[in-house]
Structure formats: C-alpha cells, structure tokens
Write a protein that holds these residues in place. Structure first.
Motif, mmCIF file in Angstrom:
data_model
loop_
_atom_site.group_PDB
_atom_site.id
_atom_site.type_symbol
_atom_site.label_atom_id
_atom_site.label_comp_id
_atom_site.label_asym_id
_atom_site.label_seq_id
_atom_site.Cartn_x
_atom_site.Cartn_y
_atom_site.Cartn_z
ATOM 1 N N ILE A 29 12.369 -5.500 1.261
ATOM 2 C CA ILE A 29 11.611 -6.292 2.099
ATOM 3 C C ILE A 29 10.121 -6.692 1.265
ATOM 4 C CG2 ILE A 29 9.980 -6.347 4.065
ATOM 5 C CD1 ILE A 29 13.012 -6.138 4.898
ATOM 6 N N VAL A 30 9.824 -5.803 0.527
ATOM 7 C CA VAL A 30 8.637 -6.090 -0.058
ATOM 8 C C VAL A 30 9.037 -7.119 -1.481
ATOM 9 C CG1 VAL A 30 6.872 -5.130 -1.795
ATOM 10 C CG2 VAL A 30 7.441 -3.941 0.522
ATOM 11 N N ARG A 31 10.087 -6.846 -1.885
ATOM 12 C CA ARG A 31 10.368 -7.638 -3.172
ATOM 13 C C ARG A 31 10.474 -9.214 -2.605
ATOM 14 N NH1 ARG A 31 15.185 -5.263 -4.351
ATOM 15 N NH2 ARG A 31 14.002 -3.727 -5.230
ATOM 16 N N GLU A 32 11.218 -9.310 -1.526
ATOM 17 C CA GLU A 32 11.718 -10.455 -1.097
ATOM 18 C C GLU A 32 10.490 -11.230 -0.437
ATOM 19 O OE1 GLU A 32 14.442 -10.238 2.236
ATOM 20 O OE2 GLU A 32 13.512 -11.919 3.124
ATOM 21 N N LYS A 33 9.558 -10.380 0.342
ATOM 22 C CA LYS A 33 8.353 -11.256 0.859
ATOM 23 C C LYS A 33 7.367 -11.527 -0.077
ATOM 24 C CE LYS A 33 10.161 -10.787 4.849
ATOM 25 N NZ LYS A 33 10.721 -12.088 5.490
ATOM 26 N N CYS A 34 7.400 -10.611 -1.167
ATOM 27 C CA CYS A 34 6.246 -10.843 -2.332
ATOM 28 C C CYS A 34 6.849 -11.707 -3.452
ATOM 29 C CB CYS A 34 5.726 -9.596 -2.816
ATOM 30 S SG CYS A 34 4.963 -8.779 -1.428
ATOM 31 N N ALA A 35 7.918 -12.439 -3.317
ATOM 32 C CA ALA A 35 8.554 -12.945 -4.458
ATOM 33 C C ALA A 35 7.788 -14.174 -4.896
ATOM 34 C CB ALA A 35 10.018 -13.247 -4.109
ATOM 35 N N SER A 36 7.301 -14.951 -4.134
ATOM 36 C CA SER A 36 6.630 -16.100 -4.657
ATOM 37 C C SER A 36 5.053 -15.989 -4.384
ATOM 38 C CB SER A 36 7.172 -17.529 -3.632
ATOM 39 O OG SER A 36 6.893 -17.149 -2.253
ATOM 40 N N ALA A 37 4.548 -14.775 -4.329
ATOM 41 C CA ALA A 37 3.288 -14.614 -4.201
ATOM 42 C C ALA A 37 2.560 -14.449 -5.637
ATOM 43 C CB ALA A 37 2.894 -13.512 -3.389
ATOM 44 N N GLN A 38 1.427 -15.313 -5.901
ATOM 45 C CA GLN A 38 0.782 -15.121 -7.294
ATOM 46 C C GLN A 38 0.073 -13.625 -7.270
ATOM 47 O OE1 GLN A 38 -1.034 -18.704 -6.772
ATOM 48 N NE2 GLN A 38 0.164 -19.735 -7.624
ATOM 49 N N LYS A 39 -0.458 -13.303 -6.129
ATOM 50 C CA LYS A 39 -1.142 -11.730 -6.288
ATOM 51 C C LYS A 39 -0.742 -11.237 -4.896
ATOM 52 C CE LYS A 39 -5.189 -12.799 -9.199
ATOM 53 N NZ LYS A 39 -4.346 -13.945 -9.959
ATOM 54 N N VAL A 40 -0.514 -10.169 -5.232
ATOM 55 C CA VAL A 40 -0.207 -9.045 -4.059
ATOM 56 C C VAL A 40 -1.205 -8.022 -4.128
ATOM 57 C CG1 VAL A 40 1.439 -7.380 -3.234
ATOM 58 C CG2 VAL A 40 2.267 -9.419 -4.359
ATOM 59 N N ILE A 41 -1.955 -7.814 -2.642
ATOM 60 C CA ILE A 41 -2.989 -6.929 -2.666
ATOM 61 C C ILE A 41 -2.721 -5.849 -1.661
ATOM 62 C CG2 ILE A 41 -5.489 -6.639 -2.201
ATOM 63 C CD1 ILE A 41 -5.801 -9.564 -3.082
ATOM 64 N N VAL A 42 -2.699 -4.638 -2.012
ATOM 65 C CA VAL A 42 -2.099 -3.655 -1.303
ATOM 66 C C VAL A 42 -3.482 -3.001 -0.589
ATOM 67 C CG1 VAL A 42 -1.202 -1.522 -0.981
ATOM 68 C CG2 VAL A 42 -0.182 -3.011 -2.597
ATOM 69 N N VAL A 43 -3.717 -2.883 0.588
ATOM 70 C CA VAL A 43 -4.861 -2.580 1.497
ATOM 71 C C VAL A 43 -4.567 -1.309 1.835
ATOM 72 C CG1 VAL A 43 -6.415 -3.272 3.176
ATOM 73 C CG2 VAL A 43 -5.525 -4.958 1.803
ATOM 74 N N GLU A 44 -4.968 -0.193 1.549
ATOM 75 C CA GLU A 44 -4.850 1.244 1.970
ATOM 76 C C GLU A 44 -6.169 2.006 1.948
ATOM 77 O OE1 GLU A 44 -1.306 2.958 0.227
ATOM 78 O OE2 GLU A 44 -2.065 2.369 -1.630
#
Lengths: 268, 382, 67
Positions: free
Chosen positions: B319-334
């Motif tokens: 899911i993460v791979r697919e949903k973030c495929a076209s993102a330039q930046k991914v920011i994990v908030v935790e």
C-alpha cells in the motif's frame, strides 16, 4: 476405569529418570482420580515448565502445557468458564514457588476451585540441578557448589497464610496416604494444595550425598510423622504429613456468580 | 431511527466495541493510561453474564484470557508499556498455541516507567518483535473514536479468523480523549466467530492440522475432544515434537498465515492523495495533527496528501509503495524516534525521499510542529 | 472375602527402568532385578498382594493381578 486407561500409553516409557518420584506421583494421582470415579472428559490438567510439568503429556485428560510458573493463571481462565470441570495443576517447587510464587499465593487467596500439586524435589532437575526455593539452607546444587545460603519455604505454612482452604503434605513413600489426600484435595471445593515430597536421585540426591531413590524414600519414611503426633514434640526435626487445613469457605467462581446477579439486578 | 450517539473517552469506545464484538471474558491489571477499560468492563461484563478478573499482574492477565479463549470465549486484556513488556512471554505462547485473543496497549512514554500520563507511540516495534523467536503478528491502530470502534471489532474478527493474538496499539491521547461516537446498530458491522470443528465426540480431532485454506477448526477446550496444547513445537495433535520437519512446518505456518494475508489484513485511509506531491504517512493520534495540516495546506493550494495506516503489522508495504509512488517527498509523522519511518523507507522506490516529522517529549505532535518540519524539509526554513 | 491371592505379577519390561524401588520395599522379597536391570518376580508364591510395588513404581510398569 483401570489406572492405565487414564494415560497416553504411546508416550511411555516416560522421560523421567530411573527412580524419579514424579512417576510415583503420576501413578497415585491416577489412583486418586480412579477412586473418585472421574471421567477423562471431566478433568483439565494444566502444567508449567520443568520435569514435573511433563506429567500433563502423559495423561489422557484435557491437557494444557503452558509456560514456566504460569499454569495457575491459565487454569484460572479455564475454570472461570468451565466451573464444572476438575482443574488439576501439578507443579515443581521452582515452577510453583519461585517463578510462579506470586500466582500461587494469589490463586490461594481467591480460593478458586483448583487443585495445586507441588511435586517437591527441592531442585531444578530439567536444567541440571540448580538450587530451588525449597532446597533449603546448607544444601548443594550446581549453582550452590559450596553451600546454599537461601532458606527454603515451608509450603504448608505459606499455603495456609495465603488462604488455601485445603492444605496437605505427603511423600512418595506414603503412597496410600497420597491417594487419599489427592482424592480429598480434588474433591474439595476451593483452592487445595498438596505438597508431595518427591525424590530427585539424579541431582538433589547425588549433589547432597543422599544415596539413591530408595534411600531418599526411606528418609521420607523415617523423618516424617503424622500431623499432630507425639513424635513431633519429642523430635521437632520430623516433618509432619497429613491434612493441615480443610475448611469450607466461599469459592471464587461461585462468588463471581453473585457479582453477575448483582450486576444484572442493577440494570432492572 | 434515532441514532445512539455517545460523547465518551477512547478507552470507553474500546469497551463498547469489544462488547459489540461479543467479548465474554476480560482479565487485566491496573495501569495508566488504560485503566478505564478495566473499570468499565468490571461493570459491563457481569451485566451481560460475562466475566471480569483483576489478576495479580499483566503476566497472569494474559495467561488467564488465553485459558478462557481456549474454552471458547472471546477475550480481551488491556495494558500500557510496562505491562505490555510483562505480557511478551504469554504473547509468544498465544502465537505458538494459536489462541485467539485481543491485547490493547494504550501507549505511554517509555522506556521503563517513563511518562505514564503522556502520549507516545514508542511501542510499535515492541508490538512487532517483543516476544522472542520468529513469528508474525497483527497490530492495528486508530486515530478517532469511530475508527477505534470499527478497528476494535476488526481485531476480534481477525483474532478469530487467523487463530492469533491481535494487538490494538492505541495511545494516551486516543485513550483519554473524548469525542463523538455514533454507536453502530446491531448487525451493522459483521462479526466473525471462530471456526469450530464439525467432528463429533469419539472422532480423532487434530487441533493443529490446517485445512487447505490454512484455517484450523477449534474445539472448545474441556469439551468433547481431549487434546494437548503446548508452547513447545508440536505435531497436529498438539503433542511436543522436535522433528525438524515438524518444527519447520509449524514456523512457516505461523508466519505465513499472517504474512501471506497482508493484503486482507491491511487497513488504511487516504486523504487528498490523488495528486499529492508530498505524502504524509501517519497513524494513531499523530494522524489527527497530520490530517489537520493536510487540510490546511490543501486550502492554500499545496499538493499534500495523507496516508493513514490502521494496520501497522504485518506492515502494508504494498500500500505504502503504491500510494507513495508519485510523491516527491514522503513525511512519516509519528511520536517516536522513527519506528515506522524505517518500514516506509524500505517500502518506497527511493528511501532518500522519506523524512521524519516526530515528537518524543510526551506532548502530542501538533499541526504547527508538522508544518515547521515540512518547511525545513522543503528548504524554506521555519 | 478372603485374603487376596496373586494371579500374576506382571512387569512391563519396556517401561521398567530398573530403579529397584519395588525390590527394596517389598516386605517379602518377591522381586529382584535381573541381569538387564529389569524387575522380575523371583518368589511370586511369597507375595501378600499388598500392592506397594505397583503403587510405588515410578514407571507404571507393575501390575499386581489378583485371582
């Protein structure tokens, strides 16, 4: 039902060493169950970890082999939901009173209808002879090569103080008494504790130069006396055996039924 | 029909959901910030004829519910970090003996006694790997009360489906926060009961022989079938075995029954993800702030989206791979030092594009915190 | 009911581990260990059927079968 109809014959001969007292406990526990005419489906045996705990694999009951020291907690969960079943929990001395000591006193305090059998061989046998909380001061073990300076528990006094409503002690020498006591304990409605002095010739006997299985059983014969006997006064070193406590007090599952009634009534 | 709307704490929502799912038996030990679950169940369970036990510690609590589950009950325990640490031993037993149970961990700050009344998400990896040995585990979480209700019911369903413990990893903010809950009607959410054997008395029953679909029909312990349950490696009858084939087969079964079903187990929500160039990945209370800032940035025309994870383990990499495929930046908030960050880095095409927005001081990460970190990541300064 | 009489003292040689408990505690020296360290009834006619060997056998290897 014949005693041997209660066992899973395909796993015999069992894993215990020659002369191990635990086999004698198994032998006479089955006789107690036979005496009570219990059916195999009426009994749940829950055990922890150690030499003693392997007993559950050999009996053809509902058997739950759990984790070290925790057998009484699992048994509590089973008993609360199947109060009609007889819960028998054999434990070693380390299993019941070191790692499981807290669970033991709390199960006793609740007076839940479970029979705890402490197969007291005064040593950790499965792991190779380390001293246990029942080895006693001055004994030796593989982790007390010079001398054990830990004092032992008195299982009977501990059980009484914790609130067990049936407390007894016997030995592997006194097999007829063992059958009678175990039958009474299983029949008792409440938390019952039976300490059975059980020889470990392989480790405790050898480390402490007590001879073989027969010597250790002879020791039980010569160094014990019926509870309340005159001999105990003359020779306080003697270990008393017999039934120390046998009283009827409200049992935990029954008490919880009252809580349910009160909770349901509060809704009306 | 008039809806049943409640304004209650997250811990109470968990109680309502567990009862909705058919909870029969609870055992627990008081610990902040989960105690309200015990308090409410001590009243609610006996009212419906169920049973509540307060045990001597968390070890005993988990062991007791495992025993109860074997007899056929739906069971729950609830705790927080220190108690969850104590439960790891029995958790492994439930995995090995394949006993359905649900364990709530309302996370607080750790290690050790830590920050009992403050929020944290520091137990994510403990939930995954806290117990020893190779294993798989299902861990779910939620960020608001409606989701918390649904995911709690889900936890029971998954536990019964896969014959496994399921961990509900909540946090102090979610547990203690009050907000609206619309109580689902009876029948609105599907409930799963365990698969029970159709074999009658006297027929040789194999408690550990999986069917072709991998599921193992159960027989209520103490009933018509006598069998053995053990934490040792065991054969299909439940008897101990150290036969290498048996050991290998069981470990593969325990891991595969969960890992191979990651697609079925994966639970997530997405917000404004269609054209997002910056994707926030978050979960639990942190996802509330992440959602707020996502909406805020969107209102300003920034292409920001939020992927909210509701299942943390098995990690939904696909899911993460697919949903973030076209993102330039991914920011994990935790609210930890980057426990899910590593999983996200492993999942995406380019780990270099993954950043962490976190807070580990016992305070809830705020939208402003996230905004500041986003500005830094984008090279805009604070 | 008269005194119990022995029909057979049956030893399960596969289960017997030769600990000697039955031999040692038999009041009539009915049992002994053979060369393979297995219990054998050497004087079955002396048996008083007290059952102690059967009950004290840790290996459940003895059956005192009465007539």
């Amino acid at each position: 039902m014949a005693v041997k109809d209660y066992i899973r014959k395909r796993f015999f001969p069992h894993i215990w060493c020659p002369g191990c007292g635990h086999g004698i406990v198994l032998n006479n526990l089955l006789r107690a169950i036979e005496k009570l005419k219990l059916k195999k489906n009426e009994i749940v045996m829950t055990s922890g970890i150690g030499c003693s705990s392997r007993i559950s694999g050999y009996v053809d009951f509902h058997t739950l082999h759990t984790i070290h020291g925790r057998a009484l907690c699992f048994a509590t969960g089973v008993k609360m939901n199947r109060p009609e079943l007889k819960l028998i929990v054999p434990m070693g001395d380390g299993d019941a009173l070191a790692i499981g000591g807290n669970h033991f006193i709390h199960a006793a305090r609740r007076n839940i209808d479970i029979t705890a059998i402490i197969m007291n061989n005064r040593i950790y046998g499965m792991t190779g002879g380390q001293f246990s909380p029942l080895s006693g001061y001055g004994t030796k073990g593989t982790t007390a090569p010079f001398m054990n300076i830990d004092h032992g528990f008195d299982v009977v006094e501990l059980s009484k103080a914790a609130g067990a409503t049936f407390v007894a002690r016997t030995s592997t020498y006194h097999v007829k008494q063992m059958v009678d006591i175990l039958a009474d304990a299983i029949d008792h409605k409440g938390f019952s504790v039976v300490e059975i002095m059980s020889q470990c010739p392989t480790y405790f006997g050898r480390k402490n130069k007590l001879g073989g299985a027969t010597d250790m059983m002879t020791f039980y014969k010569d160094h014990t006396t019926p509870v309340g006997s005159k001999e105990k006064k003359a020779n306080p070193e003697l270990i008393e055996r017999g039934i120390f406590v046998h009283e009827d007090l409200p049992e935990y599952c029954n008490e919880y039924d009252k809580v349910i009634e009160m909770a349901k009534a509060s809704l009306k | 029909m008039k809806k049943n709307i409640k304004f209650i704490q997250g811990n109470e929502v968990c109680v309502e959901a567990a009862l909705y799912a058919g909870l029969d038996f609870f055992a627990g030990y008081p610990i902040t910030p989960s105690t309200e679950i015990s308090e409410h169940l001590s009243k609610r369970l006996p009212e419906k004829g169920g049973k509540f036990l307060q045990m001597e510690d968390e070890i005993a609590s988990l062991c007791a519910i495992i025993g109860a589950s074997l007899t056929g009950c739906k069971v729950l325990t609830a705790t927080s970090g220190p108690g969850f640490s104590l439960m790891q031993e029995a958790l492994g037993y439930a995995i090995m003996a394949e006993i359905p149970c649900v364990i709530v961990n309302v996370q607080r700050g750790g290690p050790s006694t830590g920050n009992p009344t403050h929020v944290s998400q520091g137990d994510v990896n403990q939930a995954r790997w806290g117990t020893h040995g190779d294993h798989a585990i299902i861990v779910l979480t939620a960020s608001n009360h409606q989701d918390l209700f649904n995911i709690t019911v889900d936890a029971f369903n998954l536990a019964e489906t896969y014959r496994t413990p399921v961990i509900l990893l909540f946090d102090e903010v979610i547990g203690h926060m009050r907000e609206k809950l619309v109580m689902p009607e009876k029948g609105e959410i599907e409930l799963v009961d365990r698969l029970r054997t159709s074999l009658g008395e006297g027929i040789d029953y194999h408690p550990y022989l999986p069917r072709e679909d991998g599921r193992l029909p159960m027989s209520d312990f103490g009933g018509v079938h006598r069998y053995n349950v053990t934490g040792l490696f065991h054969d299909m009858w439940g008897f101990p075995s150290d036969n290498p084939q048996v050991v290998h087969g069981l470990i593969r079964h325990l891991v595969d029954k969960i890992e191979n079903n990651v697609h079925q187990i994966a639970r997530f929500k997405e917000f404004f993800m269609e054209d997002a160039r910056t994707v926030l990945v978050s979960y639990g209370a942190a996802a509330r702030s992440a959602l707020h800032i996502t909406k805020n940035r969107r209102a300003r025309g920034e292409r920001v989206g939020l992927l909210e994870l509701q299942s943390l383990w098995p990690f939904p990499s696909h899911i993460v791979r697919e949903k973030c495929a076209s993102a330039q930046k991914v920011i994990v908030v935790e609210m930890n030092v980057g426990q899910i960050l590593k999983e996200v880095k492993n999942a995406v095409d380019n780990p270099e594009k993954v950043f962490l927005a976190n807070r580990v001081d016992g305070e809830l990460i705020t939208p402003t915190d996230i905004k500041s970190i986003m500005r830094l990541i984008h090279g805009k300064g604070v | 009911m008269g005194k119990p009489e022995l029909k057979e003292l049956r030893i399960n040689r596969d289960w017997c581990k030769g600990c000697g408990i039955c031999v040692h505690f038999c009041p009539k020296e009915v049992l002994d260990l053979d060369q393979e360290d297995k219990a054998v009834p050497v004087k079955p006619d002396q048996c008083i059927c007290c059952m102690m060997c059967e009950m004290r056998c840790p290996d459940l290897a003895i059956d005192v079968i009465l007539k």
